[in-house]
Design an enzyme around this catalytic site. Structure first.
Site: not given
Ligand SMILES: *[C@@H]1O[C@H](CO)[C@@H](O)[C@H](O)[C@H]1NC(C)=O
Ligand SMILES: *[C@@H]1O[C@H](CO)[C@@H](O)[C@H](O)[C@H]1NC(C)=O
Ligand SMILES: *[C@@H]1O[C@H](CO)[C@@H](O)[C@H](O)[C@H]1NC(C)=O
Ligand SMILES: *[C@@H]1O[C@H](CO)[C@@H](O)[C@H](O)[C@H]1NC(C)=O
Ligand SMILES: *[C@@H]1O[C@H](CO)[C@@H](O)[C@H](O)[C@H]1NC(C)=O
Ligand SMILES: *[C@@H]1O[C@H](CO)[C@@H](O)[C@H](O)[C@H]1NC(C)=O
Ligand SMILES: *[C@@H]1O[C@H](CO)[C@@H](O)[C@H](O)[C@H]1NC(C)=O
Ligand SMILES: *[C@@H]1O[C@H](CO)[C@@H](O)[C@H](O)[C@H]1NC(C)=O
Ligand SMILES: *[C@@H]1O[C@H](CO)[C@@H](O)[C@H](O)[C@H]1NC(C)=O
Ligand SMILES: *[C@@H]1O[C@H](CO)[C@@H](O)[C@H](O)[C@H]1NC(C)=O
Length: 613
Positions: A388, A556, A577
């Protein structure tokens, strides 16, 4: 100021220690044939707008004769973009579905665009975030199944099918041949797919208008023709996008002489008429796809793709390497974190605008009707990867490239997360990482485009960053690949053509609503840490998300692209995302502003892209 700074560092350290691994139109088409078509026409520039999707590479990571699948998916990507009038991030259809599932092809041993259109007409297709390109076909561990059509991978459990994949389809397909028919179809409806004879002159092409002599050919290849033109000497040519990487030809494109059936280019073309499945957000349970029942256990869609991808010995090596990687990364973290902190502070370039001068709604997805956001990606395919921190950086920078260029006649630049991971530019799949360190490395080393090093969600454990880690490609084959040819090895370093590396000139970190809004508004999307809870991950379907946590523990990274305010006056962030298009609102989500937002405002980082380098 000081304490906020501390808070940001705290968030970053926590994110590191948590390893980034969460606990789990035709409006533009002209209907009537035009008797007089323009002398020049290209979907790269129709009234200043580019309708072309990005250039890809069928020859990385493996040798695969899949030009037929790429010519079709790229043409359809463009046609979707045309029909959507350029609204929103591009949808990228999956050539992998075709090389796994189209029985009327020979997968990585060749196929024809016509059978690909027929497959899509009968079965529909999903996008790249569901089914990323692996260069493996049904013979090499990638049989057609509900998983190869749309999956999501997790540590331990492996990959499972999604039951909410966006699907794309066509209403019809047909053939065209001859200059005039081809021009009519391109002009009225969008790019077409054409089969060509792959000669040595074609494979060796670098630039200019290819006017090839008759050469012996044994093999065919397919291109997507996007327009035509005529040079000052009145040489007529086609403009075609190839699938051999951005470094091939003229930024991935080729001009081929027109009207002479050069390379047989005017004798076997086909196209599909796209169906609007996105306005109503049509999704389906991909288990409807013809499934090989041996891949299903206990009614679950768990799949052994992970096992198939990694042989036993490969897995042992990876396991061993993971410990070493951890060490390398911890060393690099200790070495770089103070340096990066001091460098980023030294730019003293954080922007602070008066919030009252900023609009209450702002998103790079729609600035005066123009979308500046690039495609959604998926870090979790074709296997699990805690990447991420890299995705939050590359997606923010891709959007910033699009914003800075403010030129609409070039396809989106898509940056390579795999190179960032291979070269340990701030972390790895198994250890997680830190976006700010990635920005630092991108100021030093830079990052290639995705077609040089497509995403494989795979760690590389050698502490090196040479051409093999940065840009790989096989050569287009000069003879047909037979059913028994071994095509299983990874392609070598691509050293034949120069390739560009994108760099950042400065970077920094910020925290809090004011700094975040100021930076986003002035320069583009930013990367921020959050505590991605199970609830967010599994239950978010849309709307403004909010969750009260005593102490958000960042695990994250996401990219923040804008903000908004409801009629009731509730403020929220608009966040990108990296969990595929099927997650959230086509890959995005809204998060409450000011409080109960998973710690989003604690620590963010930004980078300024250097267009000159
Ligand atoms: C393909 O998608 C359409 C919706 O666009 C749906 O009606 C049709 O049933 C789908 N076909 C298959 C085989 O799932
Ligand atoms: C094509 O390129 C190869 C090297 O990549 C070279 O050996 C060959 O001579 C070239 N052929 C022609 C016809 O240009
Ligand atoms: C080009 O390919 C076609 C088949 O697509 C074949 O019929 C033709 O003979 C080829 N031409 C040459 C010069 O090899
Ligand atoms: C998807 O299909 C499978 C098998 O037909 C079924 O068990 C599952 O409940 C379906 N999921 C949804 C959301 O319909
Ligand atoms: C979903 O798949 C089922 C099974 O093939 C099909 O009957 C149905 O029409 C599909 N629906 C859509 C919207 O694609
Ligand atoms: C299903 O998979 C098994 C194991 O990979 C294979 O032996 C079999 O031929 C496959 N069946 C079909 C119909 O593809
Ligand atoms: C892009 O250029 C147009 C026209 O010059 C201008 O109005 C617009 O503000 C620019 N957009 C950005 C994001 O710089
Ligand atoms: C890159 O480094 C690896 C490991 O040292 C080596 O095996 C490989 O040959 C190198 N590749 C290039 C292109 O230098
Ligand atoms: C190669 O394999 C494909 C798919 O299994 C088959 O259809 C084709 O006939 C084979 N070709 C040869 C020459 O054996
Ligand atoms: C902001 O967006 C909301 C809906 O998303 C809309 O109701 C509101 O009017 C917008 N506000 C402004 C100032 O445009």
């Amino acid at each position: 100021m000081k304490s906020r700074f501390k808070l940001a560092i705290f968030a970053i350290i926590i994110a590191l220690s948590n390893n980034c691994i969460t606990s789990k139109t035709d409006h533009f088409t002209k209907d009537l044939p035009q008797p007089e078509l323009p002398l020049q026409f290209s979907w790269a520039n129709v009234n200043g707008i580019n309708y072309l999707s990005y250039v890809r590479n069928q020859l990385a990571p493996r040798l695969c004769d899949s030009g037929w699948a790429f010519s079709v998916t790229s043409s359809l990507n463009d046609r979707i973009k045309i029909k959507r009038q350029n609204a929103g991030p591009d949808f990228i259809l999956s050539p992998q579905v075709l090389i796994s599932c189209n029985d009327d092809s020979n997968g990585c041993r060749g196929g024809s665009p016509q059978t690909a259109y027929e497959y899509i007409l009968r079965n529909n297709i999903t996008d790249e975030t569901c089914s990323p390109y692996t260069g493996r076909d049904f013979r090499d561990g990638y049989q057609c199944s509900s998983l190869t059509v749309c999956m999501e991978c997790w540590p331990k459990v492996g990959c499972k099918a999604r039951d909410d994949a966006y699907i794309y389809s066509i209403e019809s397909w047909d053939q065209v041949k001859g200059e005039e028919q081809m021009k009519q179809e391109i002009f009225n409806h969008g790019p077409i797919s054409c089969v060509i004879n792959s000669t040595v002159e074609f494979r060796n092409y670098t630039s200019g208008i290819l006017n090839p002599p008759d050469s012996p050919t044994q093999i065919t290849h397919s291109l997507s023709i996007v327009g035509w033109g005529e040079d000052e000497k009145q040489t007529k040519y086609w403009i075609a996008r190839n699938s051999l990487g951005i470094f091939w030809g003229e930024n991935g494109f080729i001009r081929i002489v027109r009207g002479k059936n050069a390379l047989n280019i005017e004798s076997d073309c086909s196209y599909g008429r796209i169906k609007d499945t996105w306005s109503q957000q049509i999704r389906n349970n991909t288990s409807f796809i013809k499934t090989n029942s041996s891949f299903i256990s206990n009614g679950q869609y768990e799949h052994k793709v992970y096992e198939i991808i990694n042989s036993k010995s490969e897995k042992d090596i990876i396991q061993q390497a993971k410990d070493e990687l951890k060490q390398i990364f911890q060393d690099s973290y200790q070495k770089y974190q103070p340096l990066v902190e001091s460098i980023s502070s030294s730019f003293s370039d954080n922007i602070e605008l008066d919030e009252s001068t900023l609009p209450s709604n702002f998103t790079w997805g729609n600035v005066n009707g123009v979308n500046y956001l690039t495609q959604i990606k998926n870090q979790h395919n074709p296997q699990y990867c805690g990447g991420c921190w890299s995705f939050a950086v590359t997606s923010s920078l891709q959007d910033r490239i699009k914003i800075l260029r403010n030129r609409t006649d070039i396809p989106d630049v898509i940056l390579s997360n795999q190179m960032v991971i291979n070269c340990h530019l701030g972390g790895s799949c198994s250890t997680g990482g830190v976006s700010l360190i990635t920005y630092y490395f991108l100021s030093q080393i830079g990052v290639v485009e995705d077609s040089c090093m497509p995403y494989q969600a795979k760690d590389q454990w050698l502490p090196v960053c040479n051409a093999s880690q940065q840009c790989i490609s096989c050569e287009l084959p000069s003879a047909p690949i037979s059913n028994t040819t071994d095509i299983s090895s990874i392609c070598p370093a691509q050293t034949k053509y120069p390739y560009k590396k994108w760099k950042v000139s400065k970077f920094g970190h910020i925290a809090g609503v004011k700094q975040m809004k100021s930076e986003i508004f002035s320069r583009g999307p930013i990367s921020c840490t959050i505590d991605a809870t199970d609830n967010l991950e599994n239950n978010y379907q849309g709307g403004i998300y909010s969750e009260k946590l005593k102490v958000p523990i960042p695990n994250h990274y996401v990219s923040v692209v804008g903000w908004g305010q409801t009629l009731e006056g509730e403020d929220y962030w608009i966040v990108r995302n990296s969990w595929g298009t099927y997650w959230g609102e086509q890959g995005f989500f809204k998060l409450k502003m000011h409080e109960d937002n998973l710690g989003l405002e604690y620590g963010c980082s930004w980078g300024v892209i250097d267009l000159q380098q």
